[in-house]
Design a protein around this motif. Structure first.
Motif, short mmCIF file in Angstrom:
data_model
loop_
_atom_site.label_atom_id
_atom_site.label_comp_id
_atom_site.label_asym_id
_atom_site.label_seq_id
_atom_site.Cartn_x
_atom_site.Cartn_y
_atom_site.Cartn_z
N GLU A 52 -0.51 9.52 2.50
CA GLU A 52 0.57 8.67 1.97
C GLU A 52 1.76 9.51 1.51
OE1 GLU A 52 -0.54 5.18 -0.52
OE2 GLU A 52 -2.57 5.98 -0.33
N ARG A 65 -6.65 9.96 1.97
CA ARG A 65 -5.60 8.96 2.10
C ARG A 65 -4.37 9.28 1.26
NH1 ARG A 65 -6.41 2.90 -0.03
NH2 ARG A 65 -5.57 3.90 -1.89
N GLU A 116 -0.88 -0.88 7.17
CA GLU A 116 -0.01 -1.48 6.14
C GLU A 116 1.36 -0.81 6.10
OE1 GLU A 116 -2.17 -1.09 2.53
OE2 GLU A 116 -3.55 -2.75 2.95
N LYS A 167 -4.51 1.65 5.53
CA LYS A 167 -3.24 2.06 4.92
C LYS A 167 -2.19 2.35 5.97
CE LYS A 167 -0.86 2.61 1.29
NZ LYS A 167 -0.64 1.49 0.37
#
Length: 322
Positions: A179, A175, A216, A213
């Protein structure tokens, strides 16, 4: 008589061409054996020179893995610095165009990767399979390598024919790497022809953290792989947690794929996933339930159907008291 002479001349020409082909093949085989002999003996530079003649590799390239490749892959920083000081070219590649930087990033060895980059390693080098050092860094899950490659000019958004770093990061559940790429302007809805969007890939491999994520960060909840949505992928994998997460973010339960199937159509009969989808649909799913009842239990009472389908309690009560 004249026809026989012409035929004989043509036969001689074909024989000469065949003999020339065999001669060239014999030379190549001999050079390949000689290359192997030099590699075994440790004379890699001579092996490289011969390999360049055989395969037409650009000068400065080597046909096999060099000591620089091995040091980078194993994370031996001192050995790597020593080899570079001895004059080893940091951009030497194998026949598959794999560089020492590729190997350092695949092993997640950020110190080795930094030394290579500081000595002129090509940050956007591409192998014959379309693999970049950034892709390998995402494969290993090394956020430090990803950050450093970007600082040295690595392209986070690659052409469609190259392997996608963000898809690899999501596939493996890294992750943090994902990101970092999104923060560096990678298209969060980039659709790969083979893997679909990053969200679709995360659902396919049941990477719940990455799914959450991505949602989001604003990933489109219904963009997947062509007509297949991320919810289709979650249902195929029987991942109720991912399916609930997608629906919470507004995933459409009525979108149909190329086979004209919605998510509920893909759920196994009487499965946990099917019950989850029916619950999330609520009363709107009654029409589909009735069709299912008619197919499965023609002539039976509603009580029998409810018992036979093993429905979740809220829907069972809803059916029995209508």
């Amino acid at each position: 008589m004249e026809g026989n002479s012409i035929l004989h001349a043509f036969n001689n020409i074909y024989f000469a061409i065949f003999a020339l082909f065999c001669f060239k093949l014999l030379i190549k085989i001999s050079l390949a054996l000689l290359t192997h002999f030099y590699i075994v003996k440790g004379n890699r530079k001579e092996a490289a020179r011969i390999a360049e003649e055989i395969y037409g590799i650009a000068p400065g390239s080597w046909a096999d893995r060099s000591p620089l490749h091995e040091a980078a892959f194993q994370g031996r920083l001192l050995s790597l610095k020593t080899l570079i000081a001895q004059g080893f070219n940091v951009n030497i590649v194998t026949i598959d165009r794999v560089s020492a930087l590729h190997e350092a990033c695949l092993g997640g060895h950020v110190a080795c990767a930094k030394v290579l980059l500081e000595n002129g390693a090509q940050v956007n080098a591409v192998t014959v399979d379309g693999i970049t050092p950034l892709f390998n860094a995402c494969c290993s899950g090394s956020a430090a390598c990803v950050n450093m490659l970007l600082e040295f000019g690595a392209k986070p958004q690659l052409e469609s024919h190259l392997a996608s770093p963000i898809h690899e990061a999501v596939k493996r559940g890294h992750r943090e790497c994902m990101e970092i790429l999104v923060a560096n302007d990678v298209d969060i809805d980039q659709e790969d022809t083979q893997h679909g969007t990053p969200l679709y890939e995360a659902c396919t491999y049941q990477r719940t953290d990455c799914v959450k994520k991505l949602l989001e960060l604003g990933a489109s909840v219904d963009l997947g792989k062509r007509l297949d949505t991320p919810l289709h992928a979650a249902v195929r994998k029987s991942s109720a947690e991912v399916a609930n997460l997608l629906i919470d973010y507004g995933a459409s339960m009525t979108c149909r794929n190329a086979e004209f199937k919605c998510a509920l159509d893909l759920a196994a009969p009487n499965s946990k996933m099917g019950k989850v989808l029916l619950l999330r649909e609520g009363p709107a799913s009654l029409a589909q339930l009735c069709r299912l009842c008619i197919r499965k239990c023609l002539g039976r009472s509603c009580l029998y159907v409810v018992h036979k389908l093993n429905l979740p309690e809220p829907l069972e009560k809803f059916l029995l008291y209508r």
